[in-house]
Design a protein around this motif. Structure first.
Motif, mmCIF file in Angstrom:
data_model
loop_
_atom_site.group_PDB
_atom_site.id
_atom_site.type_symbol
_atom_site.label_atom_id
_atom_site.label_comp_id
_atom_site.label_asym_id
_atom_site.label_seq_id
_atom_site.Cartn_x
_atom_site.Cartn_y
_atom_site.Cartn_z
ATOM 1 N N ASP A 48 0.395 -2.871 7.466
ATOM 2 C CA ASP A 48 1.805 -2.542 7.266
ATOM 3 C C ASP A 48 1.932 -2.007 5.847
ATOM 4 N N LEU A 49 2.306 -0.743 5.702
ATOM 5 C CA LEU A 49 2.346 -0.117 4.378
ATOM 6 C C LEU A 49 3.330 -0.779 3.427
ATOM 7 N N ASP A 50 4.318 -1.480 3.969
ATOM 8 C CA ASP A 50 5.319 -2.115 3.114
ATOM 9 C C ASP A 50 4.962 -3.560 2.750
ATOM 10 N N LYS A 51 3.871 -4.068 3.283
ATOM 11 C CA LYS A 51 3.489 -5.456 3.041
ATOM 12 C C LYS A 51 2.521 -5.555 1.876
ATOM 13 N N HIS A 52 2.802 -6.475 0.955
ATOM 14 C CA HIS A 52 1.932 -6.677 -0.205
ATOM 15 C C HIS A 52 0.579 -7.234 0.237
ATOM 16 N N ILE A 53 -0.490 -6.709 -0.365
ATOM 17 C CA ILE A 53 -1.851 -7.176 -0.071
ATOM 18 C C ILE A 53 -2.362 -7.922 -1.303
ATOM 19 N N PRO A 54 -2.351 -9.252 -1.271
ATOM 20 C CA PRO A 54 -2.701 -10.025 -2.480
ATOM 21 C C PRO A 54 -4.159 -9.900 -2.899
ATOM 22 N N ASN A 55 -5.083 -9.915 -1.939
ATOM 23 C CA ASN A 55 -6.508 -9.863 -2.255
ATOM 24 C C ASN A 55 -7.085 -8.511 -1.834
ATOM 25 N N HIS A 56 -6.689 -7.461 -2.555
ATOM 26 C CA HIS A 56 -7.055 -6.119 -2.143
ATOM 27 C C HIS A 56 -8.565 -5.875 -2.194
ATOM 28 N N TRP A 57 -9.255 -6.622 -3.040
ATOM 29 C CA TRP A 57 -10.689 -6.374 -3.211
ATOM 30 C C TRP A 57 -11.544 -6.852 -2.033
ATOM 31 N N ASP A 58 -10.999 -7.765 -1.224
ATOM 32 C CA ASP A 58 -11.789 -8.219 -0.074
ATOM 33 C C ASP A 58 -10.965 -8.331 1.209
ATOM 34 N N ASP A 59 -9.852 -7.574 1.281
ATOM 35 C CA ASP A 59 -9.042 -7.560 2.490
ATOM 36 C C ASP A 59 -9.724 -6.669 3.529
ATOM 37 N N THR A 60 -10.109 -7.250 4.641
ATOM 38 C CA THR A 60 -10.895 -6.528 5.649
ATOM 39 C C THR A 60 -10.179 -5.299 6.175
ATOM 40 N N ALA A 61 -8.896 -5.432 6.498
ATOM 41 C CA ALA A 61 -8.127 -4.308 7.047
ATOM 42 C C ALA A 61 -7.998 -3.176 6.025
ATOM 43 N N LEU A 62 -7.734 -3.538 4.762
ATOM 44 C CA LEU A 62 -7.588 -2.524 3.719
ATOM 45 C C LEU A 62 -8.904 -1.790 3.480
ATOM 46 N N LEU A 63 -10.002 -2.529 3.384
ATOM 47 C CA LEU A 63 -11.303 -1.891 3.147
ATOM 48 C C LEU A 63 -11.692 -1.003 4.313
ATOM 49 N N SER A 64 -11.329 -1.409 5.527
ATOM 50 C CA SER A 64 -11.586 -0.571 6.699
ATOM 51 C C SER A 64 -10.773 0.721 6.613
ATOM 52 N N LEU A 74 0.824 -1.197 0.000
ATOM 53 C CA LEU A 74 0.000 0.000 0.000
ATOM 54 C C LEU A 74 0.866 1.257 0.000
ATOM 55 N N GLY A 75 2.013 1.200 0.672
ATOM 56 C CA GLY A 75 2.935 2.339 0.656
ATOM 57 C C GLY A 75 3.409 2.656 -0.752
ATOM 58 N N GLY A 76 3.654 1.616 -1.540
ATOM 59 C CA GLY A 76 4.048 1.820 -2.934
ATOM 60 C C GLY A 76 2.947 2.489 -3.734
ATOM 61 N N THR A 77 1.692 2.122 -3.462
ATOM 62 C CA THR A 77 0.557 2.755 -4.134
ATOM 63 C C THR A 77 0.473 4.233 -3.773
ATOM 64 N N LEU A 78 0.645 4.546 -2.500
ATOM 65 C CA LEU A 78 0.593 5.943 -2.068
ATOM 66 C C LEU A 78 1.691 6.771 -2.731
ATOM 67 N N ARG A 79 2.886 6.210 -2.794
ATOM 68 C CA ARG A 79 3.996 6.919 -3.443
ATOM 69 C C ARG A 79 3.719 7.100 -4.931
ATOM 70 N N TYR A 80 3.147 6.077 -5.564
ATOM 71 C CA TYR A 80 2.838 6.113 -6.989
ATOM 72 C C TYR A 80 1.868 7.251 -7.303
ATOM 73 N N ILE A 81 0.877 7.435 -6.437
ATOM 74 C CA ILE A 81 -0.117 8.489 -6.624
ATOM 75 C C ILE A 81 0.488 9.864 -6.380
ATOM 76 N N GLY A 82 1.464 9.924 -5.471
ATOM 77 C CA GLY A 82 2.060 11.200 -5.099
ATOM 78 C C GLY A 82 1.702 11.636 -3.701
ATOM 79 N N LEU A 83 1.200 10.702 -2.884
ATOM 80 C CA LEU A 83 0.841 11.007 -1.498
ATOM 81 C C LEU A 83 2.037 10.755 -0.581
ATOM 82 N N PRO A 84 2.213 11.565 0.474
ATOM 83 C CA PRO A 84 3.333 11.369 1.400
ATOM 84 C C PRO A 84 3.077 10.164 2.306
ATOM 85 N N THR A 85 3.817 9.124 2.119
ATOM 86 C CA THR A 85 3.586 7.863 2.822
ATOM 87 C C THR A 85 3.613 8.028 4.337
ATOM 88 N N GLU A 86 4.559 8.825 4.819
ATOM 89 C CA GLU A 86 4.735 8.941 6.267
ATOM 90 C C GLU A 86 3.483 9.497 6.962
#
Length: 465
Positions: A163-179, A139-151
Motif C-alpha cells: 500500500d503506497l500510503d502505508k508507512h514501512i518501518p523496517n524498509h531494509w528487510d521488508d520482504t514486500a518492499l524488497l520484492s 512509499l508513495g511519499g518517497t516516490l513523490r519526493y523523488i518526482g515520480l508519478p505515484t499513480e
C-alpha cells in the motif's frame, strides 16, 4: 555616543579581527543612522543583522573565486536571488575583487528539480533520504519526493502487496518492499522517468554554461546538506565535460553525509558543522530564517520542460499550491527586509573600497552577531518574524509548511483548554525555539533553554570565532 563608540572600536580594531569587524559594522550603522531610526522594523532587522551575515558571506565567496580560480558561478535559486544582488553590489564598488573573465548565471534549480535525474534506479537509499526529511505517505511519499508519478506505480505496488500510503518501518528487510524494488518492471518505469528528467536537466545546465573541459564552476547557495551538488555529481560526473565543482555555501552540515565522499568540493563559508563551537551551532538552530531572508519572490523549481528549439525552461511550483500561497503572503515583508540587507551591502562595499580588508577577518564578530540574534532574540524581533514573514515552505514542491516561531496566543489557547500535547507540539514544530520561548514569556524558560544549549556545546579550543 555613536561617535565615541566608533572611536573606541577604531582604536581597538588593530588588536584583533573581532574588534575590526565590530568597527566596520558600527561605521555601517552610523552611515545610515537617520534612516534606521525611522524605518520599518523588518528593514532594520535586515540592515542590522542579516545584511552583515549575508554580505560577509558573499565577500568570502569573492575571495574563494579568486583563490580557486573559478571560471563560472551559478547562483542557485531561490536564495541565490539575493546573493547575486549582493555579489553585483560588491563587484560594482570593487571591480578587481574577481577577474573580469568570471561569468555568472542565476540557475533555477532545487532539490526537487535535480533529484530524479540522479536516480537511475529506485533503492532503499531514496527511502532513507525521504525518511530523513520526515516525508509523509509511506512509499508513495518517497516516490513523490523523488518526482515520480505515484499513480503509475500503484498497479505494480499492488502486485507485491504494498500500500503506497502505508508507512514501512523496517524498509531494509521488508520482504514486500524488497520484492518491489527488485522487480524489473518497477526499475524500467523508474529509468524511463529518470531519463526524461536527466535529458531536460542536462539541457538546462548546458544553457547555464555549466559544462566544459577543465572548467571550474562554483555553486553559490544557502547550502546545508549539499543535496543539489550531490545530485549533479551523481547524475553527470561520468561526462568528460563535467566541471571541477565547488560548493561555496553560506552554511554546510553533514547530517546525510552526501558530500563526504563526493568527487567535488564544498565549504560552509559562514557556518560549517565541522567547526565545532557555539557560534556555528547558533546559526544551525534556525537555518530556515536565513532561507526566508534570502528567498526570491518566485516559486521553487519542480522540473523542466522543453520548448521550441529544444530549450529547457523551468517549471515552478503551482501558484495555487497551499505552501506557495503562504510564500506569496510573506513576500511583501521579505521585500522590506531585503531592502535593508541590500542597503547594508552598499555601505559595506563602500567601506571595502575605501580601505580593503579580508572577509575572513569579519567572521568572529559576524558569528557573534548571529549568536546574539538567534540565541537571544528580543521579544520585538521574535514578534516581527512570527507575525510578518509567514510560514516556511520546503523546496520539494509539496504542501508542507512550518512556523518559524510559534504564536503565543496559539500556545496559550491550547494550554488553557487542557490540550497540553497540542501546546507542546506547536512549540516542537516551530523551527526557532529561542524566539518561540521568548514570545511565550514564561519567566526563566528562555534562560534555562539557552543555558542548556550552551552547556551542551562540545568543548573546543577554537570556540569564539
Amino acid at each position: 555616543m555613536t561617535s565615541s563608540l566608533s572611536q573606541f572600536l577604531s582604536k581597538h580594531a588593530e588588536s584583533s579581527s573581532l574588534w575590526q569587524g565590530a568597527a566596520l559594522y558600527q561605521r555601517c550603522l552610523a552611515d545610515n543612522q537617520t534612516t534606521l531610526q525611522q524605518a520599518d522594523g523588518l528593514y532594520v532587522y535586515g540592515y542590522e543583522f542579516l545584511g552583515m551575515a549575508y554580505t560577509v558571506y558573499i565577500h568570502r565567496v569573492l575571495e574563494k573565486i579568486r583563490q580557486y580560480g573559478i571560471d563560472h558561478v551559478l547562483f542557485v535559486a531561490r536564495e541565490g536571488y539575493l546573493f547575486k544582488k549582493i555579489y553585483e553590489i560588491l563587484t560594482h564598488h570593487v571591480p578587481t575583487a574577481v577577474d573580469a573573465e568570471v561569468t555568472t548565471t542565476y540557475a533555477y534549480m532545487s532539490r526537487r528539480s535535480t533529484f530524479l535525474a540522479s536516480v537511475p534506479q529506485l533503492t532503499t537509499r531514496e527511502i532513507v533520504i525521504s525518511n530523513y526529511r520526515a516525508v509523509p505517505g509511506g512509499l508513495g511519499g518517497t516516490l513523490r519526493y523523488i518526482g515520480l508519478p505515484t499513480e503509475a506505480f500503484v498497479p505494480l505496488a499492488q502486485t507485491h502487496g504494498l500500500d503506497l500510503d502505508k508507512h514501512i518501518p523496517n524498509h531494509w528487510d521488508d520482504t514486500a518492499l524488497l520484492s518491489f524494488l527488485n522487480d524489473p518492471a518497477v526499475q524500467s518505469l523508474v529509468r524511463r522517468h529518470h531519463q526524461q528528467s536527466y535529458d531536460s536537466l542536462r539541457a538546462y545546465l548546458e544553457q547555464c554554461h555549466f559544462f566544459g573541459e577543465n572548467r571550474k564552476v562554483a555553486l553559490v547557495d544557502i547550502g546545508w546538506d549539499g543535496t543539489i551538488q550531490d545530485n549533479l555529481v551523481r547524475a553527470f560526473n561520468h561526462l568528460p565535460t563535467f566541471p571541477l565543482l565547488h560548493g561555496l555555501y553560506f552554511g554546510r552540515r553533514e547530517f546525510k553525509g552526501f558530500l563526504k565522499y563526493s568527487g567535488s568540493f564544498s565549504n560552509g563559508l559562514m557556518f560549517d558543522i565541522r567547526d565545532r563551537n557555539i557560534h556555528q551551532r547558533s546559526l544551525n538552530s534556525c537555518v530556515e530564517l536565513f532561507e526566508k531572508g534570502a528567498g526570491a519572490p518566485h516559486a521553487s523549481t519542480v522540473g523542466y520542460e522543453r520548448g521550441e528549439g529544444g530549450l529547457a525552461h523551468p517549471v515552478f511550483k503551482p501558484e495555487h499550491n497551499t505552501s506557495r500561497q503562504e510564500e506569496i503572503a510573506g513576500n511583501p515583508a521579505i521585500a522590506v527586509m531585503q531592502q535593508g540587507i541590500l542597503d547594508f551591502a552598499h555601505r559595506y562595499a563602500q567601506q571595502l573600497k575605501a580601505q580593503p580588508f579580508e572577509g575572513e577577518a569579519m567572521l568572529p564578530f559576524t558569528r557573534g552577531l548571529v549568536t546574539r540574534h538567534l540565541g537571544f532574540p528580543t521579544a520585538e524581533e521574535a514578534r516581527q518574524i512570527s507575525y510578518r514573514l509567514g510560514q516556511h515552505a520546503e523546496d520539494m514542491g509539496d504542501e508542507n509548511t512550518r512556523s518559524l516561531v510559534v504564536k503565543p496566543e496559539k500556545f496559550w489557547a491550547a494550554l488553557k483548554s487542557g490540550k497540553i500535547k497540542s501546546a507542546k507540539r506547536a512549540l516542537r514544530l516551530s523551527t526557532w525555539k529561542a524566539a518561540s520561548l521568548k514570545l511565550i514569556g514564561i519567566p526563566g524558560v528562555h534562560f534555562f533553554y539557552s543555558l542548556r544549549r550552551y552547556l551542551s556545546q562540545p568543548k573546543d579550543s577554537s570556540a569564539g570565532g
